[in-house]
Design a protein around this motif. Structure first.
Motif, PDB file in Angstrom:
ATOM      1  N   ASN A   3       1.043  -1.102   0.035  1.00 32.03           N
ATOM      2  CA  ASN A   3       0.044   0.080  -0.092  1.00 32.03           C
ATOM      3  C   ASN A   3       0.790   1.436   0.057  1.00 32.03           C
ATOM      4  OD1 ASN A   3      -2.624  -1.171  -0.085  1.00 32.03           O
ATOM      5  ND2 ASN A   3      -2.676  -1.282   2.171  1.00 32.03           N
ATOM      6  N   ASN A   4       1.975   1.236   0.852  1.00 31.60           N
ATOM      7  CA  ASN A   4       2.878   2.449   0.848  1.00 31.60           C
ATOM      8  C   ASN A   4       3.247   2.588  -0.517  1.00 31.60           C
ATOM      9  OD1 ASN A   4       2.390   2.597   3.701  1.00 31.60           O
ATOM     10  ND2 ASN A   4       4.240   1.243   4.083  1.00 31.60           N
ATOM     11  N   VAL A  26       2.754   1.544  -3.499  1.00 35.04           N
ATOM     12  CA  VAL A  26       1.698   1.947  -4.821  1.00 35.04           C
ATOM     13  C   VAL A  26       1.265   3.141  -4.469  1.00 35.04           C
ATOM     14  CG1 VAL A  26      -0.224   1.081  -6.179  1.00 35.04           C
ATOM     15  CG2 VAL A  26       1.259  -0.492  -5.266  1.00 35.04           C
ATOM     16  N   SER A  27       0.756   3.685  -3.394  1.00 35.67           N
ATOM     17  CA  SER A  27       0.126   4.688  -3.041  1.00 35.67           C
ATOM     18  C   SER A  27       1.240   5.998  -3.390  1.00 35.67           C
ATOM     19  CB  SER A  27      -0.239   4.776  -1.569  1.00 35.67           C
ATOM     20  OG  SER A  27      -0.945   6.231  -1.417  1.00 35.67           O
ATOM     21  N   ASN A  28       2.464   5.577  -3.232  1.00 33.20           N
ATOM     22  CA  ASN A  28       3.574   6.981  -3.414  1.00 33.20           C
ATOM     23  C   ASN A  28       3.348   7.158  -4.822  1.00 33.20           C
ATOM     24  OD1 ASN A  28       4.291   7.914  -0.969  1.00 33.20           O
ATOM     25  ND2 ASN A  28       5.851   6.047  -0.658  1.00 33.20           N
ATOM     26  N   THR A  34       0.928   7.238  -6.833  1.00 33.91           N
ATOM     27  CA  THR A  34      -0.268   8.024  -7.108  1.00 33.91           C
ATOM     28  C   THR A  34       0.048   9.195  -6.483  1.00 33.91           C
ATOM     29  OG1 THR A  34      -1.466   6.208  -6.961  1.00 33.91           O
ATOM     30  CG2 THR A  34      -2.794   8.158  -7.051  1.00 33.91           C
ATOM     31  N   CYS A  35       0.641   9.233  -5.424  1.00 34.36           N
ATOM     32  CA  CYS A  35       0.916  10.716  -4.585  1.00 34.36           C
ATOM     33  C   CYS A  35       1.828  11.492  -5.439  1.00 34.36           C
ATOM     34  CB  CYS A  35       1.615  10.414  -3.373  1.00 34.36           C
ATOM     35  SG  CYS A  35       0.471   9.774  -1.951  1.00 34.36           S
ATOM     36  N   LEU A  39      -4.027   5.535   4.938  1.00 32.39           N
ATOM     37  CA  LEU A  39      -4.070   4.466   4.319  1.00 32.39           C
ATOM     38  C   LEU A  39      -5.044   3.392   5.116  1.00 32.39           C
ATOM     39  CD1 LEU A  39      -0.673   3.852   3.081  1.00 32.39           C
ATOM     40  CD2 LEU A  39      -2.417   4.527   1.665  1.00 32.39           C
ATOM     41  N   THR A  97      -4.439   3.283  -5.638  1.00 28.89           N
ATOM     42  CA  THR A  97      -3.593   2.409  -4.608  1.00 28.89           C
ATOM     43  C   THR A  97      -4.191   0.986  -4.316  1.00 28.89           C
ATOM     44  OG1 THR A  97      -3.029   4.494  -3.415  1.00 28.89           O
ATOM     45  CG2 THR A  97      -2.880   2.415  -2.217  1.00 28.89           C
ATOM     46  N   GLU A  98      -5.464   0.935  -4.080  1.00 22.38           N
ATOM     47  CA  GLU A  98      -6.131  -0.374  -3.592  1.00 22.38           C
ATOM     48  C   GLU A  98      -5.874  -1.381  -4.639  1.00 22.38           C
ATOM     49  OE1 GLU A  98      -8.085  -2.687  -0.889  1.00 22.38           O
ATOM     50  OE2 GLU A  98      -7.127  -0.678  -0.469  1.00 22.38           O
ATOM     51  N   ALA A 112      -2.090  -2.355  -5.377  1.00 18.54           N
ATOM     52  CA  ALA A 112      -1.601  -2.988  -4.009  1.00 18.54           C
ATOM     53  C   ALA A 112      -2.207  -4.373  -3.758  1.00 18.54           C
ATOM     54  CB  ALA A 112      -1.882  -2.141  -2.847  1.00 18.54           C
TER      55      ALA A 112
END
Length: 459
Positions: free
Chosen positions: A176-177, A179-181, A183-184, A203, A293-294, A297
């Motif tokens: 999650n960390n 993949v989310s980064n 998008t961030c 998250l 993200t979801e 991940a």
């Protein structure tokens, strides 16, 4: 006394008959409507599916009633479409008819009637989607700059996994960390440290909201909104979580406004402030953040599960990676053509992982037919809609199809390939003796694995 009892019984009987007749009249199907299981008054077909595995229940119903069938949640009439041929007919051949979303009580409360990026319809949706695609492309979506961001994030992820020194760890949070980064960086122009408490809290809210949105509690809210609004239950946490996520994004929006340079936008948020100039920014950014993200991940989690359960596949992928890339550099997208077995494994993980078995709701903008059955036009925000059930035995459709195909498809494909290759290049993944990984999954808005731990040995 006897007369009073008779009056009460008569009134009760009248009310029951009235409710039954009203329910029948309200939910009476038009001629040649798709077949489906017989619905109970008020409840509909709630008893005809397993809330833990709804996609499997609907697949079984498709075997009974065909690839176009009806189903009722309370008073909400749905039509399910499955099988490659019928899905293509609905989403591609009749794309203009089935492009919009029907009214959703959950989405209405989530987005305060704005619809965000993914639940809006009509011209608002078209404008926001065009803007999102053009803006994200300008900031690297599908380009080498974004590829480089992913490769840099692979190194952060590798370092974090290596810090466990071969001991057990839960991969879900790390994925999650990472993949989310990605998008961030597109949306906010920055990444967060894996130890950032505010980021981690957000998250967790996101994961819980995604889970609850696909549970029976959410369906009860859709079917009996007037009642569920007044009752306690997990469905309330779903809305509380979204408020917290929205607050997180809104803070980022406000920070962007403080040092905005209109001549030099840094990311999606800057561009939206400059070009769109409306209050829907935080909701659109939230949608990109959630969707970006979801799904990816979760697919990475399933990749570890299936590769560990099939060590011969993991070994063969690593042999191919060692032969083509070796150990002295990170993978690039140019390597994919030379890694055909690895690329096929990535696709198979998407197929068998089946993380979004139920597509987003659609509605018919005019009367039409599917599979020879009549599908009526949705009017007055009624809850009649078309729900596409993606059945993978015919074709792989992990990103949906048609005009609402996932706008992050190119990014997701890049992330999955690079992350999986980067991880298998560096580590051998396994579980301790006697432990067994489950493949049944937990179905919410996405289908996620049960919590699990793995070990990673540096190769």
């Amino acid at each position: 006394m006897w007369l009073d009892s008779l009056d009460f019984n008569s009134i009760a009987l009248f009310l029951v008959l009235f409710i039954l007749i009203a329910d029948y009249v309200k939910n009476r199907n038009p001629p040649n409507y798709p077949p489906g299981p017989r619905a109970l008054p008020l409840l509909g077909n709630f008893l005809d599916f397993d809330p833990k595995f709804p996609h499997l229940s609907f697949s079984k119903l498709a075997e009974i009633y065909g690839n176009v069938f009806s189903f009722r949640f309370g008073s909400a009439q749905l039509v399910f479409v499955c099988g490659y041929k019928m899905v293509k007919e609905a989403l591609v051949n009749q794309a203009d008819i089935f492009v919009d979303r029907p009214f959703s009580p959950i989405a209405d409360r989530f987005y305060s009637s704005t619809g965000g990026l993914f639940m809006s319809s009509g011209e608002k949706w078209k404008k926001q989607r065009r803007f999102a695609l053009s803006t994200l492309r300008s900031f690297g979506l599908g380009k080498s700059t974004m590829e480089q961001c992913i490769r840099e994030e692979i190194e952060y992820l590798q370092e974090e996994i290596q810090s466990h020194k071969g001991e057990q760890f839960r991969p879900a949070g790390l994925f999650n960390n990472a993949v989310s980064n990605i998008t961030c960086q597109l949306v906010m122009g920055k990444r967060f440290n894996y130890s950032d408490h505010r980021f981690q809290t957000m998250l967790r809210y996101m994961a819980e909201a995604f889970h609850l949105e696909g549970t029976m509690w959410a369906q009860l809210y859709v079917s009996f909104t007037w009642l569920m609004k007044r009752l306690p239950g997990p469905h309330n946490r779903m809305f509380e979580d979204v408020v917290k996520i929205h607050e997180f994004i809104s803070e980022e929006v406000e920070n962007h406004k403080k040092d905005l340079d209109p001549s030099n936008p840094r990311d999606y948020i800057d561009s939206f402030i400059i070009e769109m100039k409306n209050t829907n920014l935080a909701y659109c950014a939230m949608d990109l953040f959630l969707a970006g993200t979801e799904t990816t991940a979760t697919t990475l989690q399933w990749s570890l599960i299936y590769l560990i359960k099939h060590p011969e596949v993991q070994e063969k992928v690593q042999e191919e990676i060692d032969r083509v890339i070796e150990q002295n550099r990170l993978p690039t997208m140019a390597d994919r053509a030379n890694l055909p077995y690895t690329d096929a494994v990535v696709h198979e993980i998407q197929r068998i992982g089946n993380i979004v078995p139920l597509n987003g709701m659609r509605m018919a903008s005019k009367d039409t037919t599917l599979g020879g059955y009549f599908i009526p036009k949705v009017q007055n925000n009624s809850t009649v809609g078309v729900h596409v059930l993606k059945v993978y035995k015919d074709s792989l459709l992990p990103f949906s199809a048609g005009k609402r195909v996932c706008l992050g498809e190119g990014l997701a494909k890049m992330e999955l390939f690079l992350f999986i290759v980067g991880l298998l290049q560096k580590f051998l993944f396994y579980v301790l003796d006697g432990e067994e990984l489950r493949t049944d999954g937990v179905t919410g808005a996405t289908r996620v694995p049960h919590p699990f731990k793995v070990c990673a040995k540096v190769r």
